[in-house]
Design an enzyme around this catalytic site. Structure first.
Site, PDB file in Angstrom:
ATOM      1  CE1 TYR A   1      63.988 -51.183  -3.503  1.00 66.80           C
ATOM      2  CE2 TYR A   1      62.794 -49.317  -2.570  1.00 66.80           C
ATOM      3  CZ  TYR A   1      63.053 -50.170  -3.625  1.00 66.80           C
ATOM      4  OH  TYR A   1      62.365 -50.011  -4.805  1.00 66.80           O
ATOM      5  CG  LEU A   2      64.064 -45.686   0.801  1.00 66.30           C
ATOM      6  CD1 LEU A   2      63.425 -44.744   1.821  1.00 66.30           C
ATOM      7  CD2 LEU A   2      63.381 -45.537  -0.551  1.00 66.30           C
TER       8      LEU A   2
END
Length: 211
Positions: A126-127
């Protein structure tokens, strides 16, 4: 009056931001996959566009001065949806905004998106997606603001924030309502261009903190 497109307007932060703008009679185009999720919103200032972010949604940009990307794949999906929504849909939104000569693009990113390698957790895909979407926006030539909230809570809005990361990791939090108020301020003030900041619950009024 300028018009704001909110991508992901049925999500928690997106909907809160939509409500704030409508309460202040600010025209909003709400882009959602399922318009029934906004059935409780009734305003002459609201236009709902029902489209899937995995397809072409460029028409939603028409006539919008300010774009807010508040969409997310959600915590219950896999890395495939993270790639398709948090990275690819965000990248497409930036490209569409540039094609439609939008005046400003606000990206709801995340704390840790500046350096995904610094955090070894299940959140890393996600990051990474957020990092790459942020970089695409930075290089797009658009006026932009990238907002990187800390861990999100459901507390009521204090309307007091900080843009300095707390030393205590447990205090690196912010309520979703406070994030919505930050996005509302950016959309209505039009004063922050080409800037990136993290946001947390704090002790400064929003306008002063993000000035």
């Amino acid at each position: 009056m300028s018009k704001t497109l909110i991508i992901g307007a049925s999500g928690q932060i997106g909907k809160l931001t939509t409500q704030l703008l409508l309460e202040h009679q600010h025209p909003v185009v709400a882009l959602v996959r399922d318009k029934s999720k906004l059935d409780d919103l009734n305003s002459d200032y609201l236009t709902i566009v029902e489209q899937d972010l995995e397809n072409d949604f460029s028409d939603a940009m028409h006539g919008c001065d300010h774009i807010i990307f508040a969409a997310g794949s959600g915590g219950n999906t896999g890395a495939d949806k993270t790639l398709l929504i948090d990275l690819w849909a965000a990248t497409k939104a930036i490209n569409y905004a540039k094609e439609h000569a939008a005046k400003h693009f606000t990206m709801v990113s995340s704390i840790g998106a500046d350096d995904p390698d610094a955090i070894q957790s299940d959140l890393k895909p996600y990051l990474v997606a957020k990092h790459m979407a942020d970089r695409h926006l930075i290089n797009s030539g658009l006026n932009y603001t990238i907002v990187r909230p800390g861990s999100l809570t459901n507390e009521n809005a204090s309307k007091l924030i900080s843009t300095e990361r707390p030393k205590d990791r447990d205090k690196a939090i912010i309520s979703r309502e406070n994030v919505a108020h930050v996005l509302f301020t950016i959309a209505t003030e039009q004063g922050s261009n080409r800037c990136i900041f993290e946001v947390f619950d704090g002790d400064k009024p929003i306008k002063a903190a993000i000035k």
